[in-house]
Design an enzyme around this catalytic site. Sequence first.
Site, PDB file in Angstrom:
ATOM      1  N   SER A  12     -36.949  25.077 -13.566  1.00  0.00           N
ATOM      2  CA  SER A  12     -37.131  23.755 -14.142  1.00  0.00           C
ATOM      3  C   SER A  12     -38.405  23.066 -13.662  1.00  0.00           C
ATOM      4  O   SER A  12     -39.509  23.525 -13.928  1.00  0.00           O
ATOM      5  CB  SER A  12     -35.891  22.905 -13.849  1.00  0.00           C
ATOM      6  OG  SER A  12     -35.926  21.683 -14.533  1.00  0.00           O
ATOM      7  N   ASP A  27     -40.978  18.829 -18.800  1.00  0.00           N
ATOM      8  CA  ASP A  27     -41.089  19.594 -17.568  1.00  0.00           C
ATOM      9  C   ASP A  27     -41.189  21.076 -17.910  1.00  0.00           C
ATOM     10  O   ASP A  27     -41.244  21.463 -19.081  1.00  0.00           O
ATOM     11  CB  ASP A  27     -39.920  19.303 -16.618  1.00  0.00           C
ATOM     12  CG  ASP A  27     -38.593  19.827 -17.136  1.00  0.00           C
ATOM     13  OD1 ASP A  27     -38.455  20.007 -18.357  1.00  0.00           O
ATOM     14  OD2 ASP A  27     -37.683  20.053 -16.322  1.00  0.00           O
ATOM     15  N   ASP A  33     -39.309  23.661 -18.039  1.00  0.00           N
ATOM     16  CA  ASP A  33     -38.382  24.369 -18.933  1.00  0.00           C
ATOM     17  C   ASP A  33     -37.974  23.533 -20.141  1.00  0.00           C
ATOM     18  O   ASP A  33     -37.146  23.953 -20.940  1.00  0.00           O
ATOM     19  CB  ASP A  33     -37.151  24.863 -18.177  1.00  0.00           C
ATOM     20  CG  ASP A  33     -36.184  23.745 -17.798  1.00  0.00           C
ATOM     21  OD1 ASP A  33     -36.642  22.609 -17.591  1.00  0.00           O
ATOM     22  OD2 ASP A  33     -34.975  24.020 -17.690  1.00  0.00           O
ATOM     23  N   ASP A  35     -36.337  20.635 -20.610  1.00  0.00           N
ATOM     24  CA  ASP A  35     -35.108  19.851 -20.776  1.00  0.00           C
ATOM     25  C   ASP A  35     -35.244  18.425 -20.274  1.00  0.00           C
ATOM     26  O   ASP A  35     -34.324  17.620 -20.423  1.00  0.00           O
ATOM     27  CB  ASP A  35     -33.905  20.544 -20.128  1.00  0.00           C
ATOM     28  CG  ASP A  35     -34.023  20.696 -18.618  1.00  0.00           C
ATOM     29  OD1 ASP A  35     -35.098  20.361 -18.059  1.00  0.00           O
ATOM     30  OD2 ASP A  35     -33.055  21.168 -17.994  1.00  0.00           O
TER      31      ASP A  35
END
Length: 445
Positions: free
Chosen positions: A102, A241, A243, A245
């Site tokens: 992430s 960010d 990833d 999400d």
Amino acid sequence: MSERRYFGTDGVRGLVGQYPITAEFVMKLGYAAGRVLAAQGTKKVLIGKDTRISGYMLESALEAGFSAAGIDIGLLGPMPTPGIAYLTKTFRAEAGIVISASHNPFYDNGIKFFSQNGEKLPDDVELAIEAELDKEMGCVESAKLGKATRIEDAAGRYIEFCKSNFPSQYSLKNYKIVVDCAHGATYHIAPNVFRELGAQVIEIGTSPNGTNINDQCGATSMDAISKAVVEHQADLGIALDGDGDRLMMVDHTGYVLDGDECVYVIASNDLQSGVISGGVVGTLMSNMGLEIALADMGIPFARSKVGDRYVTEMLNKKGWQLGAENSGHVINLKNTSTGDGIIAALNVLTAVCSGDKTLHELRQGMTKLPQVLVNVKFTGDNDPLTAQNVVSAVHNVNEKLSGRGRVLLRKSGTEPLIRVMVEGPELTEVTDLANIIADAVKTAC
């Protein structure tokens, strides 16, 4: 969560090359997950990743483990976490696996799972996988080994899904938007979504090299996009960010809107449009300003534990649709099953278009209280949260605030940190009080 040894609030995560983020462990994790999932149906999983260089190694290890368990694998390549959740549902796979840490630096990585409904795996399934990890790794007979195929049109499928969640009566043709993809998994998706909806898009953070993910860019480092919005005289900025999400936004003045302010804009527009369903779920970290602003509009508000999975759980329990973390996870179950930065940005842009107001104007209805977060590294076996000096410090700070603010101490579910949060009416006072508690925690670690 205390029963788990490997799964945290967001999967298995750590430093690449150190247990458990090693090729050997991840291969066994794939095998263990495959054994658990094999009894549930189609015996097929999808694997996607962000742009970290370690993703190649971990993808191959997972592929080997699942194949040994007799599970077929669909390889998605670089793909945002919410995109993997969406495709897991559309392909009717038993699970979607995300290789990502992430918002963390490139030298961290992790593995997280989505169920066939596009939601985080239930607790009992995660515990079953952990139990399987205690057993020896085996292999099905050769004729039953899982096969791996690459899904070539994964990005295009997800782009079309994102666009379908923006009302057809609106267009972005009159908007100049800066999009920062953090050199992460949305680099080849997010700019195309907003561009195909008509916007003039200025890209930053769209040149991943394996090691620059989240490096001074994206939703966790907002200076670059704030400057770019002002320099290019853009209408707003969208920061994701690594990833994809999380969402942070910037209005035309360079002001940064966090997850609390984004969900306020969405909820306010839903109320005016008559489409709001129930209330809004935040977390223990959500700013009191959000709670106050929603109350002024008559919108119910509830707090869950920190973690987007807990926001989703509470939304489902209450039958509501909209929730968020101030860190940028915005969940709208009307559109998706998990936090999705691109979809959340489109929800905010819907409010901008429908009200014919700037993002700067739309955010004015919420005033954030000063909130200071201090992270204290924690590596010991003792529990500093129960130490007498920490308990006393928290008690003294609560007495000083006297109902004017909040104190929250918690262990991070993704990093070896104790998070100390103090919120109140005056920034200087809140900062001093947060540091008092943080110092007490440091002495107890």
